[in-house]
Design an enzyme around this catalytic site. Structure first.
Site, PDB file in Angstrom:
ATOM      1  N   LYS A   1      -8.303 -12.815   5.638  1.00 25.66           N
ATOM      2  CA  LYS A   1      -7.275 -13.131   6.644  1.00 25.66           C
ATOM      3  C   LYS A   1      -7.038 -11.975   7.605  1.00 25.66           C
ATOM      4  CE  LYS A   1      -3.614 -12.554   3.200  1.00 25.66           C
ATOM      5  NZ  LYS A   1      -3.784 -11.118   3.115  1.00 25.66           N
TER       6      LYS A   1
ATOM      7  N   ARG B   1       5.126 -14.945   2.351  1.00 26.40           N
ATOM      8  CA  ARG B   1       4.436 -15.183   1.073  1.00 26.40           C
ATOM      9  C   ARG B   1       5.338 -15.793   0.021  1.00 26.40           C
ATOM     10  NH1 ARG B   1      -0.081 -10.542   0.186  1.00 26.40           N
ATOM     11  NH2 ARG B   1      -0.039 -10.031   2.365  1.00 26.40           N
TER      12      ARG B   1
ATOM     13  N   ARG C   1     -14.963  -4.400  -1.909  1.00 23.06           N
ATOM     14  CA  ARG C   1     -14.153  -3.627  -0.963  1.00 23.06           C
ATOM     15  C   ARG C   1     -13.601  -2.371  -1.628  1.00 23.06           C
ATOM     16  NH1 ARG C   1      -9.126  -6.563   1.842  1.00 23.06           N
ATOM     17  NH2 ARG C   1      -7.993  -5.961  -0.013  1.00 23.06           N
TER      18      ARG C   1
ATOM     19  N   ARG D   1      -9.167   1.228  -1.613  1.00 28.10           N
ATOM     20  CA  ARG D   1      -7.767   0.796  -1.530  1.00 28.10           C
ATOM     21  C   ARG D   1      -7.174   0.811  -2.930  1.00 28.10           C
ATOM     22  NH1 ARG D   1      -5.960  -4.507   1.883  1.00 28.10           N
ATOM     23  NH2 ARG D   1      -4.718  -4.942   0.036  1.00 28.10           N
TER      24      ARG D   1
ATOM     25  N   ARG E   1      -2.579 -10.029  -8.143  1.00 32.00           N
ATOM     26  CA  ARG E   1      -2.313 -10.468  -6.768  1.00 32.00           C
ATOM     27  C   ARG E   1      -2.723 -11.933  -6.576  1.00 32.00           C
ATOM     28  NH1 ARG E   1      -5.690  -6.037  -4.438  1.00 32.00           N
ATOM     29  NH2 ARG E   1      -5.602  -7.047  -2.407  1.00 32.00           N
TER      30      ARG E   1
END
Ligand code: ADP
Length: 195
Positions: free
Chosen positions: A11, A86, A125, A131, A142
């Site tokens: 996104k 969210r 990633r 991250r 998550r």
């Protein structure tokens, strides 16, 4: 417009691309939080402990941050919110903020992908960007939160008839084209957007 999707659905990448194509500003709550964390601001220090655990930053903090961002001049001609709302409480809050400003949502884009694909992408990633919330346990958490809380957000917008669902599998360019199609041709998309 809003862009909603599970972690790893792309996104953020797609919101940036749509923002360029459409000439509207993209606002990512995740990016704003990460900028605060990097800058060591009080908001960043507070947000970091939730982000590292893969939890949502509390609505009181997030809502206020979005409200103040939506007061800036660059959103006057439209905006693309990425990663907000969210929770259903955030939906209610956003409704109020927009109503006060005489604005309304035109389209809500939902980007979908299988959980297995999402975990695979996020672990990839993690190696590239490091991250701090991209490790397997936090990724799973998550994803759980997305299913538990954010799918209810999607359902709310589907009831309003403004949801457009787009398959996030495939190449970056192809997904952008599908999203543009979803924005531009309401009739075709509402079929694709059915639940
Ligand atoms: P992802 O969707 O991959 O989890 P984001 O960059 O959109 O990544 O968000 C990173 C983190 O920022 C989230 O896990 C959460 O801690 C926080 N965050 C972002 N948007 C929100 C929101 N709308 N409400 C609460 N927390 C948020």
């Amino acid at each position: 417009m809003l862009m909603i999707g599970p972690p790893g659905s792309g996104k953020g990448t797609q919101a940036e691309r749509l923002s360029e194509r459409l000439g509207v500003v993209a606002i990512s709550t995740g990016d704003i939080f990460r900028a605060h964390v990097k800058g060591g601001t009080p908001l960043g220090i507070e947000a970091k402990r939730y982000m590292d655990a893969g939890d949502f930053v509390p609505d009181t903090i997030t809502n206020e941050m979005v409200r103040s961002r939506l007061c800036q001049d660059d959103v006057e001609d439209g905006f693309l919110l990425d990663g907000y709302p969210r929770t259903t409480a955030q939906v209610d809050y956003l409704d109020q903020v927009l109503a006060r400003g005489g604005q309304q949502l035109d389209v809500v884009l939902q980007l979908t992908a299988d959980d297995d694909e999402l975990v695979h992408r996020l672990l990839g990633r993690a190696k590239e960007t490091g991250r701090s919330d991209d490790n397997e346990a936090v990724i799973r958490h998550r994803l759980d939160l997305y299913h538990e809380q954010t799918e209810a957000v999607v359902a709310k917008y589907a009831e309003r008839g403004i949801l457009r669902k787009v398959d996030g599998h495939g190449g970056i360019e192809d997904v952008t084209d599908k999203l543009m199609g979803a924005i531009e041709s309401p009739s075709r998309v509402s079929i694709a957007g059915g639940r």
